[in-house]
Design a protein around this motif. Structure first.
Motif, short mmCIF file in Angstrom:
data_model
loop_
_atom_site.label_atom_id
_atom_site.label_comp_id
_atom_site.label_asym_id
_atom_site.label_seq_id
_atom_site.Cartn_x
_atom_site.Cartn_y
_atom_site.Cartn_z
N SER A 57 17.40 6.99 -2.66
CA SER A 57 16.86 8.09 -1.56
C SER A 57 15.55 8.78 -1.91
N ALA A 58 16.84 9.29 -3.03
CA ALA A 58 15.99 10.06 -3.90
C ALA A 58 14.28 9.99 -4.53
N SER A 59 14.32 9.13 -4.99
CA SER A 59 12.60 8.84 -4.80
C SER A 59 11.89 8.41 -3.76
N ALA A 60 12.60 8.95 -2.42
CA ALA A 60 11.93 8.87 -1.39
C ALA A 60 10.54 9.23 -1.98
N PRO A 61 9.13 9.14 -1.30
CA PRO A 61 7.88 9.30 -0.82
C PRO A 61 8.18 10.89 0.33
N THR A 62 7.28 11.43 -0.16
CA THR A 62 7.09 13.38 0.40
C THR A 62 5.73 12.93 0.83
N LEU A 63 5.51 14.65 1.40
CA LEU A 63 3.87 14.65 2.16
C LEU A 63 3.44 14.91 0.73
N GLU A 64 3.57 15.98 0.10
CA GLU A 64 3.10 15.85 -1.17
C GLU A 64 2.23 14.94 -1.46
N GLN A 65 3.07 13.73 -2.24
CA GLN A 65 2.63 12.94 -3.20
C GLN A 65 1.68 11.53 -2.39
N VAL A 66 1.50 12.33 -1.06
CA VAL A 66 0.81 11.58 0.66
C VAL A 66 -0.78 12.05 -0.11
N ASP A 67 -1.23 13.63 -0.35
CA ASP A 67 -2.35 14.15 -0.56
C ASP A 67 -2.37 13.62 -2.32
N SER A 68 -1.71 12.72 -2.93
CA SER A 68 -2.97 12.65 -4.67
C SER A 68 -3.35 10.92 -3.98
N ASP A 90 -1.70 1.95 -4.27
CA ASP A 90 -0.45 1.78 -4.01
C ASP A 90 -0.03 2.08 -2.57
N PHE A 91 0.08 2.00 -1.81
CA PHE A 91 0.90 2.22 0.00
C PHE A 91 2.20 1.86 -0.40
N THR A 92 2.17 0.26 -1.43
CA THR A 92 3.79 -0.01 -0.55
C THR A 92 5.08 0.67 -0.35
N PRO A 93 5.23 1.84 -1.55
CA PRO A 93 6.30 2.70 -0.75
C PRO A 93 6.53 3.58 -0.06
N PHE A 94 5.19 3.98 0.80
CA PHE A 94 4.90 4.82 1.70
C PHE A 94 5.13 3.83 2.81
N ILE A 95 5.57 2.67 2.97
CA ILE A 95 5.58 1.77 4.45
C ILE A 95 6.54 0.90 3.81
N ARG A 135 3.27 7.13 8.46
CA ARG A 135 2.28 7.74 9.16
C ARG A 135 0.92 8.94 8.51
N ALA A 136 1.89 9.41 7.91
CA ALA A 136 0.30 10.60 6.95
C ALA A 136 -0.30 9.61 5.86
N ALA A 137 0.40 8.24 5.42
CA ALA A 137 -0.27 7.47 3.97
C ALA A 137 -0.75 6.32 4.86
N LEU A 138 -0.46 5.89 6.21
CA LEU A 138 -1.38 5.08 6.84
C LEU A 138 -3.28 5.73 7.01
N LYS A 139 -2.28 7.42 7.61
CA LYS A 139 -3.46 7.43 7.84
C LYS A 139 -4.74 8.31 7.16
N LYS A 140 -3.97 8.42 5.71
CA LYS A 140 -4.96 8.70 4.13
C LYS A 140 -5.26 6.83 4.26
N LEU A 141 -4.76 6.19 4.94
CA LEU A 141 -5.06 4.37 4.17
C LEU A 141 -6.80 4.40 4.62
#
Length: 138
Positions: free
Chosen positions: A43-54, A60-65, A75-81
């Motif tokens: 849970s500590a390594s869950a992706p954040t919105l700051e990581q989505v910007d990079s 690899d989008f796997t951790p974000f979904i 949603r932000a990661a998929l929008k970026k993809l």
């Protein structure tokens, strides 16, 4: 031994296969003591919105979904993809891609042809009505 029916054999084989997969999963699964220790780390390594910007399209989008990821981050990661132009290509199989809101007026020649056809059909119907015997004629 009596002959085994198709459904009995199918049921037996299916049950054996399920039992085999359960045994394999138990052999692969970590012990019960290791699970609680790993849960806070995951849970500590869950992706954040700051990581989505990079993220880039090659990332690899796997951790974000994955399960447990915040819906806003997902949603932000998929929008970026899907902002990548590679996903915005028409395949040509869309039949109704034309803009049917644009009105193209009929030419005077087409209007004349339609009126002529309407008059011809009206004359044919009038002629058929005249040929039919009336109740008064009988």
């Amino acid at each position: 031994m009596a002959a085994e029916t198709f459904f009995a054999r199918w049921s037996r084989v299916k049950t054996e296969a399920e039992e085999q997969t359960v045994r394999e999963a138990e052999a692969i699964a970590p012990s019960a003591e290791a699970l609680p220790a790993e849960a806070p780390a995951a849970s500590a390594s869950a992706p954040t919105l700051e990581q989505v910007d990079s993220l880039t399209p090659e990332s690899d989008f796997t951790p974000f979904i994955a399960r447990g990821v915040d819906e806003a981050v997902r949603r932000a990661a998929l929008k970026k993809l899907f902002a990548d132009p590679r996903f915005n290509v028409m395949d040509g199989l869309d039949t109704y891609i034309d803009d049917y809101n644009k009105f193209e007026p009929l030419t005077p020649l087409m209007v004349a042809a339609l009126n002529h056809a309407k008059n011809l059909i009206a004359r044919e119907f009038a002629a058929e009505e005249d040929d039919e015997p009336k109740d008064e004629d009988l």
